[in-house]
Design an enzyme around this catalytic site. Structure first.
Site, PDB file in Angstrom:
ATOM      1  CE  LYS A 184      -2.973   3.146   2.321  1.00 13.71           C
ATOM      2  NZ  LYS A 184      -2.174   4.159   1.682  1.00 13.71           N
ATOM      3  N   GLY A 237       6.848   5.669   8.603  1.00 13.98           N
ATOM      4  CA  GLY A 237       6.164   6.531   8.127  1.00 13.98           C
ATOM      5  C   GLY A 237       5.771   7.952   9.785  1.00 13.98           C
ATOM      6  CB  SER A 238       3.545  10.030  11.196  1.00 12.90           C
ATOM      7  OG  SER A 238       3.071   9.625  11.343  1.00 12.90           O
ATOM      8  N   GLY A 242       2.921   4.938  12.864  1.00  7.84           N
ATOM      9  CA  GLY A 242       3.762   3.825  13.685  1.00  7.84           C
ATOM     10  C   GLY A 242       2.806   2.934  15.067  1.00  7.84           C
ATOM     11  CD  GLU A 259      13.509   3.375  10.739  1.00  9.66           C
ATOM     12  OE1 GLU A 259      14.310   3.894  10.688  1.00  9.66           O
ATOM     13  OE2 GLU A 259      13.926   2.017  10.268  1.00  9.66           O
ATOM     14  CB  CYS A 293      12.848   9.769   8.942  1.00  9.29           C
ATOM     15  SG  CYS A 293      13.223   8.013   7.421  1.00  9.29           S
ATOM     16  CD  GLU A 394      10.392  13.639  11.670  1.00 12.57           C
ATOM     17  OE1 GLU A 394       9.136  12.794  12.022  1.00 12.57           O
ATOM     18  OE2 GLU A 394      10.849  12.996  11.284  1.00 12.57           O
TER      19      GLU A 394
HETATM   20  C1  UN1 Z   1      14.018   8.537   5.108  1.00 14.03           C
HETATM   21  O1  UN1 Z   1      14.087   9.693   4.917  1.00 14.03           O
HETATM   22  O2  UN1 Z   1      12.505   7.972   5.413  1.00 14.03           O
HETATM   23  O3  UN1 Z   1      20.211   8.577   4.771  1.00 14.03           O
HETATM   24  C2  UN1 Z   1      15.497   7.802   4.194  1.00 14.03           C
HETATM   25  C3  UN1 Z   1      18.871   8.585   4.096  1.00 14.03           C
HETATM   26  C4  UN1 Z   1      18.699   8.573   2.468  1.00 14.03           C
HETATM   27  C5  UN1 Z   1      17.208   7.707   3.056  1.00 14.03           C
HETATM   28  C6  UN1 Z   1      16.407   8.506   4.168  1.00 14.03           C
HETATM   29  N1  UN1 Z   1      19.276   7.800   2.194  1.00 14.03           N
HETATM   30  O4  UN1 Z   1      18.450   9.903   4.195  1.00 14.03           O
END
Ligand code: UN1
Length: 507
Positions: A184, A237-238, A242, A259, A293, A394
């Protein structure tokens, strides 16, 4: 049923991919994906699917599992390697569609696809490894070993910020390990998700091995999590999403890998190469318009060099060119949507109200063509205190905080002082401090003299504390997420041997 995913975009309606075919949703309802650089441009229309559509996808994945599990892993890997080659040949097309769907600048979009190519090659290599273990038995004529077995159907739920790379981190290791998938994708980036699935199928996946269903979290995501035939959910995701999914998986005793958020920091010490640190902080803060992230949303600077660093950093921020990511001259594209734009901008108000000093930026950009899109000025706050919300939450946009500290110890303390633990960095020329930082920074990823973004797929990716639930994507650990261990004892003595007893009780 439509045969292929059309290459033209616009008013096209895209369907779900179930059991090897593009299939219309039973609902007939659709949603649109817009170009965030110009909201007047519709990228495509996508199925707003129902729980029944999702069920059909799980049926297909469940049915395909026994055959895929029995396919030798090196053979599964051949298909993944072929997908790597197709991805290479369609890199530019995917990258351009990615820019149109979520706004990152074209160079970065190419990087996103490249990350999937890297992962495809890496995962394909696992087809001839998938290492198990053999250990000695305490008894004679007895063999002890453990092998990995696939889990079954994996539910993959992905965000829009790395719309090809993140699905690849999840799906390719899961596939090489023998699982089947229901995917999804984020509703902001369904088109590139579909092209990724199309490529996997063109590479030769049997029908039902990878299925894709678009739609809302409540009508597609939730039933995917709830279905008892789905053995594992992998979500990026957020933190809020999660936590909700992980709670439900806890009730169902279902494996989940999460994650989630980050509040990453670069620390710049008084002995650092300041220009190098400015370069890194700029890239870490404003790359992907801060929507990673791993984005650098805090820059913790030794007070001795704070003034110089702040002046240089703000001067460089002012030079950044903002605009449509398809124009290679631009450094920073739009944020993904109007809602995201407003959320980011609300943090500017929060920061000001908390007493942080707005050193640059802070505005939603509406000059000329920018008015049609979701553009936010790269924004720098100074004199930010660790307790402020802008230093704790964040923001997921082009906003970063400069935070002065008196020494190395305080820098480490401030860097560690959030609920997250994804990526932290230390700029210093002192080898002792560098190793001390490696030891003391509480995060899944640590950088020395490099910004918080830019992880490579051959090492584990993930975080500690509220960033995740202990799993790691990518690297050799990727396979751990998607396999169970089966421990096997073969007794070839021809007599009953009792472990823990025979060896100690004598003849
Ligand atoms: C993400 O922001 O969810 O290390 C992944 C990094 C990228 C992956 C980011 N290779 O910034």
């Amino acid at each position: 049923m439509t045969k292929t995913l059309e290459k033209t975009t616009g008013q096209q309606i895209y369907h779900n991919y179930i059991d090897g075919k593009w299939i219309k949703s039973e609902t007939g309802r659709t949603f649109a994906s817009y170009n965030p650089a110009n909201l007047e441009e519709v990228v495509g229309h996508f199925a707003l699917s129902s729980p029944n559509d999702l069920k059909a996808a799980v049926d297909a994945a469940h049915k395909a599992f026994p055959g895929w599990k029995k396919t030798p892993a090196p053979e599964r890997a051949e298909i993944i390697l072929k997908a790597a080659h197709i991805l290479e040949s369609r890199k530019e097309e995917l990258a351009r569609n990615m820019v149109r769907e979520m706004g990152k600048v074209i160079k970065e979009a190419r990087g996103d696809v490249q990350e999937a190519i890297d992962m495809a090659k890496y995962a394909a290599g696992e087809g001839r490894r998938l290492m198990g273990m053999t250990v000695p038995s305490e008894l004679r004529n007895k063999f002890a070993m453990a092998v990995r077995v696939p889990i079954g159907v994996i539910g993959v739920i992905t965000p829009w910020n790395f719309p090809v790379a993140i699905p690849s981190w999840k799906m390719l290791p899961a596939l090489v390990a023998g699982n089947t998938i229901v995917f999804k994708p984020a509703s902001d980036t369904p088109l590139v998700a579909m092209q990724f699935v199309e490529i996997l199928n063109e590479a030769g996946l049997p029908p039902g091995v990878v299925n894709l269903v678009t739609g809302s979290g409540s009508e597609v995501g939730q039933p995917l999590v709830d279905d008892p035939r789905v053995g594992c959910i992998s979500v990026t995701g957020s933190s809020e999403t999660g936590r909700r999914i992980a709670g439900r998986c806890g009730e169902l005793m279902k494996r989940i890998t999460c994650e989630l958020g980050g509040k990453n920091a670069i620390c710049v010490m008084d002995d650092a190469d300041i220009d190098l640190a400015v370069d890194g902080a700029l890239w870490g803060s404003f790359g992907t318009a801060g929507q990673r992230c791993t984005a650098t949303s805090r820059i913790i600077v030794h007070q001795k060099i704070y003034k110089e660093f702040a002046e240089k950093f703000v001067a460089r921020t002012k030079e950044l060119k903002i605009g449509d990511g398809l124009d290679p001259k631009n450094d920073v594209g739009p944020v993904v949507s109007k809602a995201q734009l407003e959320s980011v901008n609300s943090y500017v108000e929060i920061g000001k109200a908390e007493g942080a000093k707005l050193l640059f930026g802070g505005r939603i950009l509406t000059d000329g063509a920018l008015a049609k899109g979701c553009f936010h000025e790269p924004t720098v706050f100074g004199d930010v205190k660790p307790t402020m919300r802008i230093a704790q939450e964040e923001i997921f946009g082009p906003v970063t905080c400069l935070m002065p500290v008196k020494d190395f110890e305080e820098a480490i303390k401030v860097a560690n002082g959030t609920e997250y633990g994804l990526s932290l960095s230390m700029y210093t020329k002192d080898i002792n401090r560098a190793f001390q930082a490696i030891e003391e920074l509480e995060s899944g990823i640590v950088y020395i003299n490099a910004p918080t973004i830019g992880a490579e797929i051959q090492l584990p990716f993930g975080g500690v504390k509220q960033t995740g639930n202990g799993h790691r994507e990518a690297g050799p650990t990727a396979i751990d997420q998607f396999t169970e261990w089966k421990s096997i004892y073969v007794d070839y003595s021809g007599s009953l041997q009792k472990a823990q007893i025979d060896k100690y009780e004598g003849e």
